[in-house]
Design a protein around this motif. Sequence first.
Motif, PDB file in Angstrom:
ATOM      1  N   VAL A  36       1.068  -1.102   0.050  1.00 22.84           N
ATOM      2  CA  VAL A  36      -0.057   0.028  -0.009  1.00 22.84           C
ATOM      3  C   VAL A  36       0.978   1.262   0.114  1.00 22.84           C
ATOM      4  N   ARG A  37       0.297   2.267  -0.698  1.00 24.78           N
ATOM      5  CA  ARG A  37       0.964   3.708  -0.619  1.00 24.78           C
ATOM      6  C   ARG A  37       0.777   4.414   0.540  1.00 24.78           C
ATOM      7  N   LEU A  38       1.782   5.100   1.035  1.00 24.57           N
ATOM      8  CA  LEU A  38       1.603   6.050   1.989  1.00 24.57           C
ATOM      9  C   LEU A  38       2.405   7.467   1.510  1.00 24.57           C
ATOM     10  N   ARG A  39       2.219   8.622   2.091  1.00 23.45           N
ATOM     11  CA  ARG A  39       2.939   9.734   1.719  1.00 23.45           C
ATOM     12  C   ARG A  39       4.219   9.710   1.399  1.00 23.45           C
ATOM     13  N   SER A  40       4.943   9.097   2.368  1.00 23.44           N
ATOM     14  CA  SER A  40       6.683   9.129   2.426  1.00 23.44           C
ATOM     15  C   SER A  40       6.948   7.708   1.533  1.00 23.44           C
ATOM     16  N   GLY A  41       6.070   6.972   0.965  1.00 24.96           N
ATOM     17  CA  GLY A  41       6.694   5.762   0.592  1.00 24.96           C
ATOM     18  C   GLY A  41       5.646   4.586   0.502  1.00 24.96           C
ATOM     19  N   ALA A  42       6.036   3.413   0.615  1.00 21.79           N
ATOM     20  CA  ALA A  42       5.070   2.389   0.545  1.00 21.79           C
ATOM     21  C   ALA A  42       5.620   1.315   1.884  1.00 21.79           C
ATOM     22  N   ILE A  43       4.206   0.770   2.117  1.00 24.46           N
ATOM     23  CA  ILE A  43       4.505  -0.375   2.903  1.00 24.46           C
ATOM     24  C   ILE A  43       4.157  -1.713   2.259  1.00 24.46           C
ATOM     25  N   SER A  44       5.187  -2.725   2.450  1.00 24.38           N
ATOM     26  CA  SER A  44       5.298  -4.016   1.891  1.00 24.38           C
ATOM     27  C   SER A  44       5.068  -5.040   2.948  1.00 24.38           C
ATOM     28  N   PHE A  45       3.977  -5.884   2.865  1.00 26.99           N
ATOM     29  CA  PHE A  45       3.368  -6.879   3.861  1.00 26.99           C
ATOM     30  C   PHE A  45       3.329  -8.118   3.366  1.00 26.99           C
ATOM     31  N   HIS A  46       3.999  -9.223   3.964  1.00 26.87           N
ATOM     32  CA  HIS A  46       4.003 -10.539   3.637  1.00 26.87           C
ATOM     33  C   HIS A  46       4.105 -11.657   4.706  1.00 26.87           C
ATOM     34  N   CYS A  47       3.554 -12.749   4.595  1.00 25.06           N
ATOM     35  CA  CYS A  47       3.402 -13.748   5.254  1.00 25.06           C
ATOM     36  C   CYS A  47       4.423 -14.982   5.070  1.00 25.06           C
ATOM     37  N   GLU A  48       5.486 -15.322   5.974  1.00 22.65           N
ATOM     38  CA  GLU A  48       6.065 -16.478   5.679  1.00 22.65           C
ATOM     39  C   GLU A  48       5.320 -17.607   6.308  1.00 22.65           C
TER      40      GLU A  48
END
Length: 682
Positions: free
Chosen positions: A486-498
Amino acid sequence: MRLLNTKTLKLEEFYADIPPYAILSHTWEKEEVTFQDIRNLKVAKRKAGYAKIQNVCARARRYDFEWIWIDSCCINKESSAELSEAINSMYQYYEDAVACYVYLCDVSIEFHPRNPKSTFKDSRWFKRGWTLQELLAPWNVVFLDKDWFRIGTRWTLRDVVSAITSIPVEVFEGRDINTYGVAQRMSWAALRETTRPEDQAYSLMGIFEVSMPPIYGEGGVKAFMRLQQEIIKISDDRSIFAWIAASSEHNEHNEHRGLLARSPYEFRMSGEVKASNSDCIGDRSSYSFGNNGLRIHLPLETIDDFSCGDDVFLASLLCQSERDGSFLSFYIRKTSRQQYVRCHPDQLAFRLTLQPALNNIQELSVREVPIARRSRFHTRVDVDLWNAVMYHADLLPSARHFCCTNTLSSPAFHSPNPSRVSVQLKRYSSPIYKLTYKTEVTGEAFTIRLLYSRSGDPPCYTLRPGDPPFEETLSVNPSRDDGTVVRLRSGAISFHCEVTGRSDRHLEIDFIDQDSLEIDFWTQTLRPPRSGFIVPSKMPLKARSRCDKTIQLIGAYPFNLYMKTFQDMAYIPMSPTDGDTALPLRILTYGTEDGTPAFRVLVGFLGPSSRTSWTEVDIGRETTEQVYQSYVNGSRADKRWLRQKSTWSILTHQGVLSTSVQERSSLQLGTHLLRLNWMSDF
């Protein structure tokens, strides 16, 4: 089944109650550790491949896997019986694995796979025959680069992998591959290669759920014919006959063929062919092999073209194209009273309506109900669903300027490690929970929602920017997702599950800075184009001198991941958004075998929604980028009359070059065909 202990590197046999295990998918390199080597670690350590075993076992141990399966050392290839069993069981091995680690020894994480500069698309792994089933069979697939850093998962990169492999993205979103016709599945293997020719057939057995003994030495064609015969025993899908011979093989010596293809390559154009609608002919849909060929009911119609002769007919396959709904037919020639051969094997004709009705011939057949295969991995998941599931949310170093703001005492546990928060979900006592993270630097926030469905589905999780109300998160329709951005103002958050060898889950949170050159590739999604051109990839020049030369396609601009190159042709996709909104176009550069450019051919459409094509030849000294910009918004942008030409001829100091574009009239990728003709004065 033989598994390798990730701690001791000792092999152990399992015949029942197979424990959870990870599995390695890779391409073989020099000095792989074999079954004989691994039983003596002093010998194994002397081989270059030992580092691969160490690294994959270290990753497996990190996620609590005690056991792993590796094809190089878990199969005794000196035993023909064991090798045969392994080949027939290979798909099941990968399907049953909890996690599949794909090691790409020729890829670096330096660029995101959506970046054209990335070597991900060029990896040898995507070109090998055996890795096709290793891509399709597992539920959880993790791609790792040459240094064993995580690139992404099959889910998070599903659009990229679909573009590279031509496999529909829906397959990677959970659609059963058995819902696709035989021709479609064959097309996924069309451009893959194997070291031994017979393996082109053996590597596809699991995808079609058939078994047969491997006979190395029988040759690739014979092995592939046997594979098709095994498929016919359990399927009446007539798309298995929807193939096209390579034009280079079509000559007077092999014009007549049977109904079976000789290699997966002959299905290279069949990705749009749906399974046949055999119900429309009832019991007569059945067919079988006899000692005089394949016995089958075929709806025939005569051909108006007198040049074909009165003994040539069109036979309908009862298959339709996904693109425009046309019915596919092939040409057959009558050789005796009831005997036919296939002629013009490099063509499949389109028919707008279904064939004439069959004669009233009755034939009875008994069809077996196929037994569905069930993965042991999913059986374990079903058992785990009745227990509590522990989630560990870990902030990776790049995201540690965020902190979890949850203060409620229910199921969140803050560990001594400030970058980890654990959540225990129970089906009925706490079916839903959310974790909100904020940063004091920019005041930005994001929320992870965890949901334990009451319907029996596995736990799922979603990522959203901000801190939405609790009621709002309840309204989101959850779906399986092992990673998102997902995009934020300062960048993006990458989220995953192992996934791990236990029932708990590791949620890993990464931050991509706004200034990163790769951020746009992380957050975009590729869309397959609906239009495109089949163009020559090689062209012999008709030189007046004795020195014959060959011109070949050496580049296409702008680059597109969906481009494909075959032996004698290439597929150049065309999206409505290519160039500006008024002029989608591609610039094809042709040159000599040493890479020296000779001329450029421009192909395109008049507009994003237009089907009217145009072509032009350029032999100037401008760069390809300069030519492209001159059509998009430069000196040639307003020459609309030029774009309306579907043919073009130009006189050069080397001869006369002519080009023409026409809509497709036979089965091919894309919607248009580019023809080149050059009379050379070399």
